[in-house]
Motif scaffolding. Structure first.
Motif, short mmCIF file in Angstrom:
data_model
loop_
_atom_site.label_atom_id
_atom_site.label_comp_id
_atom_site.label_asym_id
_atom_site.label_seq_id
_atom_site.Cartn_x
_atom_site.Cartn_y
_atom_site.Cartn_z
N UNK A 144 0.85 -1.19 0.00
CA UNK A 144 0.00 0.00 0.00
C UNK A 144 0.89 1.25 0.00
N UNK A 145 0.33 2.44 -0.05
CA UNK A 145 1.16 3.65 -0.03
C UNK A 145 1.70 4.01 1.35
N UNK A 146 1.80 3.04 2.25
CA UNK A 146 2.28 3.33 3.59
C UNK A 146 3.35 2.34 4.02
N UNK A 147 4.32 2.84 4.76
CA UNK A 147 5.36 2.02 5.37
C UNK A 147 5.43 2.39 6.85
N UNK A 148 6.05 1.51 7.65
CA UNK A 148 5.99 1.68 9.10
C UNK A 148 7.33 1.44 9.76
N UNK A 149 7.51 2.10 10.89
CA UNK A 149 8.64 1.86 11.77
C UNK A 149 8.10 1.37 13.11
N UNK A 150 8.66 0.26 13.61
CA UNK A 150 8.27 -0.28 14.91
C UNK A 150 9.48 -0.30 15.85
N UNK A 151 9.25 0.03 17.11
CA UNK A 151 10.27 -0.04 18.14
C UNK A 151 10.36 -1.47 18.66
N UNK A 152 11.52 -2.11 18.54
CA UNK A 152 11.65 -3.49 18.97
C UNK A 152 11.57 -3.65 20.48
N UNK A 153 11.77 -2.57 21.21
CA UNK A 153 11.68 -2.63 22.67
C UNK A 153 10.24 -2.56 23.16
N UNK A 154 9.30 -2.33 22.25
CA UNK A 154 7.89 -2.27 22.61
C UNK A 154 7.09 -3.17 21.67
N UNK A 155 7.64 -4.36 21.42
CA UNK A 155 7.05 -5.25 20.43
C UNK A 155 5.68 -5.77 20.79
#
Length: 222
Positions: A144-155
């Motif tokens: 889709x037209x979106x990408x994401x960043x996730x914090x591995x310390x708050x999985x």
């Protein structure tokens, strides 16, 4: 050497291979060990997109799920297609149910692990120097037209730290510490802040007339 491979049916297989080392370099080529299977397991039913093996972590990405765990099997992060879709508003097609539409249109397409640097170290990092190299975030591109960043310390929260509007589907992603760079299906390369301070697109490069399938970053400029 541990070689890991993933296939279209969602299976991961690992093989051990390597060489015996001798003082005479020409002999090394003749001593390549026959590979033997180290492990084989079913990650899921969807195709494997990426495998990121590190010294202490492994990240496996399929089209509908991302997992990061230690070599010992301790889970550090897990996010699924459903986790992300639950937080998005999607158009409804008259010919499809919302669930069918989401499943057909939304897939994870690319990913990379990232270590966010800091001028200060926590007390844990001071006592455990190996943790300095641990990835802190994972960037995930989608169809889709979106990408994401996730914090591995708050999985366990499954809440993106940052959401990027890439205009079109992301086909590959790289990072060099200063920038997060997404290659996209419209032939453009889009660059974002590598310190994860904002989701503004800082630069767009017209790279190709078709989709960008891979990228390489040279810090020397050569």
């Amino acid at each position: 050497m541990l070689l890991s491979s993933g296939n279209a049916s969602g299976r991961i297989q690992s093989f051990l291979s390597g060489t015996d080392y001798y003082d005479d370099p020409p002999q090394q080529a003749d001593m390549l060990m026959a590979p033997r299977r180290y492990s084989s397991f079913k990650f899921g039913k969807d195709p494997i997109v990426n495998i990121h093996p590190l010294d202490i972590l492994v990240m496996i990405v399929s089209t509908r799920e991302v997992k990061v765990h230690s070599k010992g099997g301790i889970k550090r992060f897990n996010v699924t297609q459903a986790d992300v879709l639950a937080k998005e508003d999607w158009p409804i097609s008259p010919s499809s149910t919302p669930e069918e539409l989401k499943a057909n249109e939304y897939k994870f397409t690319c990913s990379t692990l990232f270590r966010k640097t800091s001028n200060t170290l926590t007390s844990y990092e001071l006592q455990n120097q190996d943790s300095w190299q641990w990835p802190t975030h994972v960037f995930i591109g989608t169809s889709t037209p979106f990408a994401y960043c996730f914090d591995l310390n708050h999985g366990n929260e499954n809440v993106p730290t940052m959401k990027y509007n890439t205009q079109v589907a992301s086909t590959c992603v790289k990072e060099n510490g200063n920038f997060i760079i997404f290659g996209c299906s419209d032939g453009k390369v889009r660059m974002y802040d590598g310190r994860i301070r904002n989701n503004k697109c800082h630069q767009t490069i017209e790279a190709h007339s078709g989709s960008v399938f891979n990228m390489s970053i040279s810090l020397s400029g050569l």
